[in-house]
Write an enzyme that holds these catalytic residues in place. Structure first.
Site, PDB file in Angstrom:
ATOM      1  N   ASP A 264      21.343   8.499  31.146  1.00  0.00           N
ATOM      2  CA  ASP A 264      22.730   8.408  30.715  1.00  0.00           C
ATOM      3  C   ASP A 264      23.584   8.509  31.985  1.00  0.00           C
ATOM      4  O   ASP A 264      23.066   8.743  33.076  1.00  0.00           O
ATOM      5  CB  ASP A 264      23.057   9.525  29.719  1.00  0.00           C
ATOM      6  CG  ASP A 264      24.329   9.231  28.935  1.00  0.00           C
ATOM      7  OD1 ASP A 264      25.117   8.385  29.380  1.00  0.00           O
ATOM      8  OD2 ASP A 264      24.543   9.864  27.880  1.00  0.00           O
TER       9      ASP A 264
HETATM   10  C1  BGC Z   1      27.581   8.157  27.220  1.00  0.00           C
HETATM   11  C2  BGC Z   1      26.673   6.988  26.932  1.00  0.00           C
HETATM   12  C3  BGC Z   1      27.313   5.723  27.453  1.00  0.00           C
HETATM   13  C4  BGC Z   1      27.571   5.889  28.932  1.00  0.00           C
HETATM   14  C5  BGC Z   1      28.161   4.666  29.595  1.00  0.00           C
HETATM   15  C6  BGC Z   1      27.980   8.208  28.666  1.00  0.00           C
HETATM   16  O1  BGC Z   1      28.979   9.157  28.876  1.00  0.00           O
HETATM   17  O2  BGC Z   1      26.941   9.344  26.841  1.00  0.00           O
HETATM   18  O3  BGC Z   1      26.423   6.888  25.566  1.00  0.00           O
HETATM   19  O4  BGC Z   1      26.498   4.623  27.198  1.00  0.00           O
HETATM   20  O5  BGC Z   1      28.450   6.972  29.114  1.00  0.00           O
HETATM   21  O6  BGC Z   1      29.451   4.466  29.232  1.00  0.00           O
END
Ligand code: BGC
Length: 973
Positions: A264
Site C-alpha cells: 500500500d
Molecule cells: C490506500 C489504498 C490506495 C492507495 C493509493 C492508500 O492510502 O490505502 O487503498 O490504493 O492509497 O491511492
C-alpha cells in the site's frame, strides 16, 4: 461427436497458442532480467515518486519505473473501488476537464447479489481505464466489514467472506475482460482505519483463514487478478507487507496465484524483509527504498534470487499491460453509457429494509414533503482514495424531481435557504484542503422545521420522505457518537416530528439512508413506515432511489451485513476504537509506544474469532433489527421444488423454482447456506453462505429455475490442530433462504467421506506477541537514519541524519536481539542524546533527560531492557557534537552517578517483570565504571562491563560484538 472433436481441437489450439504466448513472454522476461543491472532492478521494484510518465492525465496514484534502454516502459496505476480515480486535467488542455464515472460504492454492489451487473460495472471501469491510459486499477477492496464503524466499509463488500470474494471476483473479471489489470486489496485483515499503519490485527489462524483470507482466496480462485496489494497493518505481529507466510506461503504456494504483489502507499520500515517475503513492488515509492535494495543485495541480506523473482513478477505485469502493448488512450470514454450502468447497478442494490402499510411505492395525490439536509448534501461515495472525480452527482432531491415526483416547493425552498445560510458559516472551514478532502467536509446541522409548518405539510402533502446521511473513508474510522453511528438530537427530533405530524393525518413517512455502513436505527425503526437503504449509490444514485420510491423499480437489494439492535451487540464492539482523536503520529510507520501498546490502536484483538456478523447473531439466536441477506420487495415470491440435481466428487448442484406470486414484476435472490454435521469439540456456525443467485426480472406469475453449485471443499472449516481444512463425513443441511434467518427450503447432503485439505503456511497467532527489548542509552539509537530497517523501532530524541544504516545493522544490540528472538524497540539515549542535544550540564539537565527516557521505557513495558550505561565518542564512532564525554566537567561526572542511581531505582520498581542488564561502556572514567557496577549490585540489576571486553578501543569488530553478546546473554541467563 464430430463437433466435440472439432471443439476439442479448437480448444487445444487455443491452449497451445496461449502456451506459446506464455513461452515468448517468459523468454522476454529472462532476457530482461539478465540484461538488467542491480540498480535497474532495484529501481524497477520501487514506484515512481515524481509526477510524469507516459499518461497525459495528471495525477495517477502511482507508476512503475521504465528502463528505456531495455524497452521497458512505465505503467500507470489508479484508484479505485467506486470507479477510475484520476485528476480531471490533461497536460496541454487547460480548458478541458476529463471525468470518470462514479459508480455505486462497493457495499451497494454487494447488496445487488447480481454477478452480471457487478461484472458490467467492472467492464465499464475497464473501458474508462483504456480510454485514459491506465494499466492497473487499485481495486476492488474486499476486506471484511468486521465492525460498522470501519471508515472504509463503503469500499468493502460484506461481513461475509464468500459474498465479498465472489463480488470482488465479478468486478475483476469484468475489468480484466477489457485487457487492463485489477488489484485486490488490502491483503489482509485490514478492517480498521484507526492507527492504520501501526495496528496489529491479532487473531487466530482459524479466523484468519475462514474469514479474513477466505474472501481473497475466493477472488483469486474465481478471477485471477493481476495484482494484490498488501495491507498497511500488521497481522499477528508481522507487518503484512513483510509476511512471508501470507505473501508467499498462502498466496502463491497454497493458492497457486502468480501475479504481482505491491505495498500500500506507505513506507514500510523494512524494505529487505518485505522484498524477501514476496512483496514485489514498493508503492507509491521512495528513493530510499531503491538504496535499501541495492545495499541489501550487496551486503547479502537480500538474496539475489529473491530480487530476481520479484523483478520477474513485476516484468510479467508490465509486459502484459495495455500501455506496453500498443494502447493509445482516446481520452473519450463513453460516460453517457457508463452512467446508465451506474444507474442500473444502483437500482439493483438499494435495499428496502421496511415497508409497512403500503407506504411504498409512493402513491396518492399531492406532492411529497422531502426533509433532511441529506436530501441535498448527498454522498455518492465515501472519502479518500475511493472518491472519484465524477461529472456530476444526482442528489436525492435532483433524482426525485427528474423522476417527475412532485416535491412540495415550500419545503424545498426552506431547505435551500437554510443550506445557503449554513454555507456562509462553513465557508471558512470547508476550504478545499487535503485534510477536508480526506476526512470529509463539515456538514450543516440538521434543520428543525417548526411544528406548525409540518402540520401544514402533513395536510397538503401525500407523504413525507426524510433523508439521513453519513460519510466516512480512509484513514479514519467512524465514531460511536452523535452525528455518526448515533443520530443527532436534531435528526432524531426531525424524524419524530415529521412522523407525528404525518401520522396524525394518516400519511406515511419514509426514511432514506444515504451511508456506507450501519447506524443506530432504534430511534426511528418503529416510527418510520418505510426505510430505504440507498447506500452511497454513485453519481446516479438520486435517480435510482427515486425510481424505487416511485415504484418504477422494484427493489431487489439484500443486506451484505447484519444491522444489529445496539452497537454493543456487534461481536467486535469490545475490540474496536471509539472516541479516537486523530493524530498524524499514529499513521507513521514508527508509531509512538503510546500508540503501539494501546489496545485497539497499536493492536486489536479479534476476540470474536470466526463469529463475525451473522455467524454470531444467527448461531447464538441474537435478536437483530435486520439480518444478513434481508431485503423486501413490492411483490412476493414462492419457492418450490428444491432438490439436489447433481452431485459429483467435487461439487453439488441444487435447484429451486422461484415464482413471482405478487402483482408487480420483480427479482428475487436465492441464498444458499450450509450447516455442517456436529463435530464434538469443534463448533461451526449455524449457517454459512456458500452460493447465491438472483433471478431475472419475473413478471407476475412467472417462474425461474435457479441452480446453485457449491464446491464440496467449500463446506470445510479450518482445524488448527490438524493444520487442515476439514469437511467431516456426515449429513449437511443446505438451506435455501431469503435471508440468513428466513429459510424457505432445505435439502440434505450426505457426505460419505471426509474431505481434508492440508495447508502449508503457518499463520498461527503468537500466544503472546513477540517479546520486546529496549535499548536505553546507546547513542547509535539516536540517529534516525541509522535505525536498522529490520527492527520495529521507536525513538524519541531529535535525531541526526547522515549516518550509515549498514553500520548500525552490525551493532551489538541488533545481534543480541536476533539471538534472543525478540522485537527490538529502540529508545533513545540518556547519555549520548543529552550530551549532543541538550548538553550534559548539571544534575537538572541530566535528571530531566533520565526521567523522560526512563518513563518512555517504562511505558513500553519491555521484556528486556539493555541500559547502555555511559558513552564516549570513540565507542560511538561518531562525533557527539560540540560536547564530548571527555569534556565533562568534574561536576558533570559527580552528578552522573546519583542520576544513574535514580534511574535504576525507577526501573527496578516500575518495570518489575523486565529483564534488565546494564552494560557499562564507560572507558574514560574508571570511577564511573566502578560506580555503575556498584549501583547495579545495590539494586540487584545485572551488569556487564564492556570495559573488559573492548578495552575502550572504539567500535568493536565482529569478534568484539560477539563477545559483548555472549556476555549479555550469559548475564540474562
Ligand atoms: C490506500 C489504498 C490506495 C492507495 C493509493 C492508500 O492510502 O490505502 O487503498 O490504493 O492509497 O491511492
Amino acid at each position: 461427436m464430430k463437433r466435440f472433436t472439432l471443439l476439442t481441437a479448437v480448444l487445444l489450439l487455443f491452449a497451445a497458442s496461449g502456451q506459446a504466448r506464455d513461452n515468448v513472454l517468459e523468454t522476454r522476461i529472462e532476457k530482461a532480467v539478465k540484461a538488467m543491472t542491480l540498480e535497474q532492478k532495484a529501481a524497477l521494484l520501487v514506484g515512481v515518486w515524481e509526477e510524469g510518465g507516459p499518461s497525459n492525465i495528471i495525477s495517477s496514484a502511482g507508476r512503475t519505473h521504465g528502463v528505456e534502454s531495455l524497452g521497458i516502459g512505465m505503467t500507470t496505476m489508479n484508484d479505485g473501488p467506486t470507479g477510475l480515480r484520476m485528476d480531471t486535467l490533461r497536460k496541454g488542455y487547460p480548458d478541458e476537464r476529463y471525468y470518470c464515472t462514479g459508480f455505486p460504492s462497493a457495499c451497494l454492489l454487494a447488496a445487488t447479489w447480481n454477478d452480471g451487473i457487478v461484472a458490467r460495472v467492472g467492464e465499464c471501469i475497464g473501458d474508462e481505464m483504456n480510454a485514459y491510459g491506465c494499466d492497473l486499477l487499485l481495486a476492488p477492496s474486499l476486506n471484511i466489514q468486521r465492525n460498522p464503524l470501519c471508515g472504509r466499509n463503503f469500499e468493502y463488500y460484506s461481513e461475509d467472506p464468500y459474498l465479498a470474494g465472489h463480488t470482488a471476483a465479478q468486478m475483476v473479471l469484468g475489468m480484466q475482460s477489457r485487457g487492463v489489470g485489477a488489484t485486490i486489496k488490502h491483503f489482509a485483515a485490514n478492517s480498521q482505519q484507526t492507527a492504520r499503519v501501526a495496528n496489529d490485527a491479532r487473531l487466530s489462524e482459524r479466523a484468519l483463514r475462514e474469514i479474513y483470507l477466505r474472501n481473497f482466496e475466493i477472488a483469486v480462485r474465481e478471477s485471477d487478478p493481476v495484482a494484490v496489494m498488501s495491507s498497511l497493518n500488521w497481522v499477528n505481529g508481522t507487518r503484512s507487507a513483510a509476511s512471508e507466510p501470507l505473501l508467499t506461503g498462502v498466496l502463491r504456494d497454497e493458492w497457486g496465484w502468480k501475479g504481482v504483489v505491491m505495498t500500500d502507499w506507505f513506507d514500510p520500515e523494512n524494505t529487505g524483509a518485505c522484498l524477501r517475503a514476496g512483496n514485489d513492488l514498493f508503492m507509491g515509492g521512495n528513493p530510499r527504498q531503491v538504496e535499501d535494495i541495492i545495499s541489501g543485495v550487496r551486503d547479502g541480506s537480500i538474496p539475489a534470487a529473491d530480487l530476481d523473482r520479484n523483478v520477474r513478477n513485476v516484468l510479467r505485469y508490465i509486459f502484459r499491460s495495455p500501455s506496453q502493448n500498443g494502447l493509445v488512450p482516446t481520452y473519450a470514454p463513453d460516460l453517457a453509457s457508463d452512467a446508465e450502468v451506474a444507474l442500473e447497478a444502483a437500482r439493483e442494490g438499494i435495499v428496502l429494509l421496511k415497508n409497512e402499510g403500503g407506504a411504498l411505492p409512493l402513491s396518492g395525490d399531492g406532492p411529497v414533503a422531502v426533509f433532511g439536509v441529506g436530501s441535498y448534501i448527498w454522498y455518492a461515495n465515501g472519502t479518500g482514495s475511493a472518491d472519484v472525480n465524477k461529472p456530476h452527482v444526482v442528489t436525492l432531491m435532483d433524482g426525485l424531481k427528474s423522476a417527475g415526483i412532485s416535491v412540495h416547493p415550500t419545503v424545498d425552498e426552506y431547505y435551500r435557504s437554510y443550506l445557503e445560510s449554513e454555507q456562509v458559516q462553513l465557508r471558512e472551514t470547508n476550504t478545499p484542503t487535503w485534510r477536508n478532502w480526506f476526512f470529509g467536509f463539515k456538514r450543516p446541522f440538521e434543520a428543525r422545521p417548526n411544528p406548525w409548518f409540518l402540520e401544514l405539510r402533513a395536510s397538503d402533502c401525500s407523504a413525507a420522505v426524510v433523508c439521513i446521511s453519513r460519510n466516512a473513508g480512509e484513514s479514519l474510522d467512524r465514531d460511536y457518537a452523535e452525528g455518526d453511528f448515533l443520530l443527532t438530537k436534531d435528526e432524531e427530533s426531525l424524524i419524530g416530528a415529521v412522523c407525528d405530524a404525518f401520522h396524525a393525518k394518516d400519511k406515511k413517512v419514509t426514511v432514506v439512508l444515504n451511508m456506507g455502513s450501519q447506524i443506530d436505527v432504534r430511534p426511528f425503526k418503529d416510527k418510520a413506515d418505510a426505510i430505504v437503504l440507498a447506500w452511497q449509490p454513485g453519481q446516479e444514485g438520486g435517480r435510482a432511489v427515486a425510481d424505487v420510491l416511485k415504484g418504477d423499480v422494484n427493489p431487489s437489494g439484500k443486506l451484505p451485513a447484519t444491522w444489529a439492535l445496539r452497537y454493543e451487540d456487534y461481536p467486535s464492539s469490545a475490540n474496536f476504537p471509539v472516541h479516537y482523536e486523530f493524530s498524524w503520529e499514529d499513521v507513521k510507520p514508527y508509531a509512538p509506544p503510546s500508540t503501539r501498546h494501546t489496545r485497539n490502536l497499536g493492536y486489536t484483538l479479534y476476540e470474536e474469532d470466526i463469529w463475525v456478523g451473522y455467524r454470531w447473531f444467527n448461531t447464538r439466536h441474537k435478536e437483530v433489527v435486520w439480518p444478513f441477506g434481508h431485503g423486501l420487495s413490492y411483490t412476493s415470491f414462492d419457492w418450490s421444488d428444491a432438490k439436489v440435481i447433481k452431485k459429483t466428487g467435487d461439487s453439488v448442484t441444487v435447484q429451486v423454482t422461484v415464482t413471482n406470486t405478487g402483482s408487480r414484476p420483480g427479482k428475487d435472490v436465492v441464498q444458499l447456506y450450509s450447516t455442517a454435521p456436529e463435530t464434538e469439540g469443534f463448533e461451526t456456525p449455524l449457517r454459512e453462505l456458500r452460493a447465491y443467485a438472483k433471478t431475472p426480472l419475473l413478471q407476475s406469475g412467472q417462474s425461474a429455475v435457479v441452480q446453485l453449485k457449491v464446491p464440496l471443499g467449500d463446506l470445510a472449516s479450518f482445524h488448527e490442530d490438524c493444520r487442515s481444512w476439514i469437511a467431516p463425513a456426515g449429513t449437511y443441511t443446505l438451506s435455501l433462504a431469503s435471508s440468513v434467518e428466513d429459510v424457505r427450503c432445505t435439502v440434505e447432503l450426505p457426505l460419505k467421506k471426509q474431505i481434508t485439505r492440508p495447508v502449508k503456511a503457518s499463520l498461527a497467532a503468537p500466544v503472546e506477541p513477540k517479546p520486546t527489548a529496549v535499548v536505553l542509552g546507546d547513542s547509535y539509537s539516536t540517529f534516525s537514519r541509522q535505525i536498522p530497517r529490520g527492527y520495529r523501532c521507536w525513538y524519541s530524541t531529535s535525531a541526526k541524519e547522515g549516518n550509515d544504516v549498514r553500520e548500525v545493522r552490525q551493532t551489538w544490540w541488533c545481534q543480541l536481539c536476533d539471538s534472543l528472538g525478540v522485537d527490538l524497540v529502540l529508545n533513545s539515549s540518556y547519555s549520548g542524546a543529552p550530551v549532543c542535544n541538550t548538553g550534559y550540564h548539571g544534575a537538572d539537565a541530566t535528571s530531566f533527560s533520565f526521567v523522560t527516557r526512563v518513563e518512555e521505557c517504562i511505558a513500553l513495558h519491555p521484556d528486556y531492557l539493555f541500559v547502555f550505561g555511559g558513552t564516549n565518542d570513540s565507542w560511538a564512532g561518531v562525533p557527539l557534537g560540540e560536547l564530548k564525554y571527555s569534556d565533562w566537567t568534574e561536576e558533570d561526572l559527580k552528578s552522573f552517578l546519583p542520576a544513574f542511581c535514580r534511574m535504576l531505582e525507577r526501573i527496578k520498581t516500575e518495570c518489575p517483570g523486565t529483564n534488565v542488564v546494564n552494560i557499562v561502556n564507560s572507558d574514560l572514567s574508571r570511577e564511573i565504571t566502578e560506580g555503575q557496577i556498584q549501583a547495579c549490585r545495590h539494586y540487584g540489576i545485572k551488569c556487564v562491563s564492556l570495559h573488559d571486553i573492548s578495552k575502550g578501543l572504539g567500535h568493536p569488530d565482529t569478534a568484539g560484538m560477539k563477545a559483548i553478546c555472549s556476555q549479555v546473554l550469559e548475564a540474562i541467563k
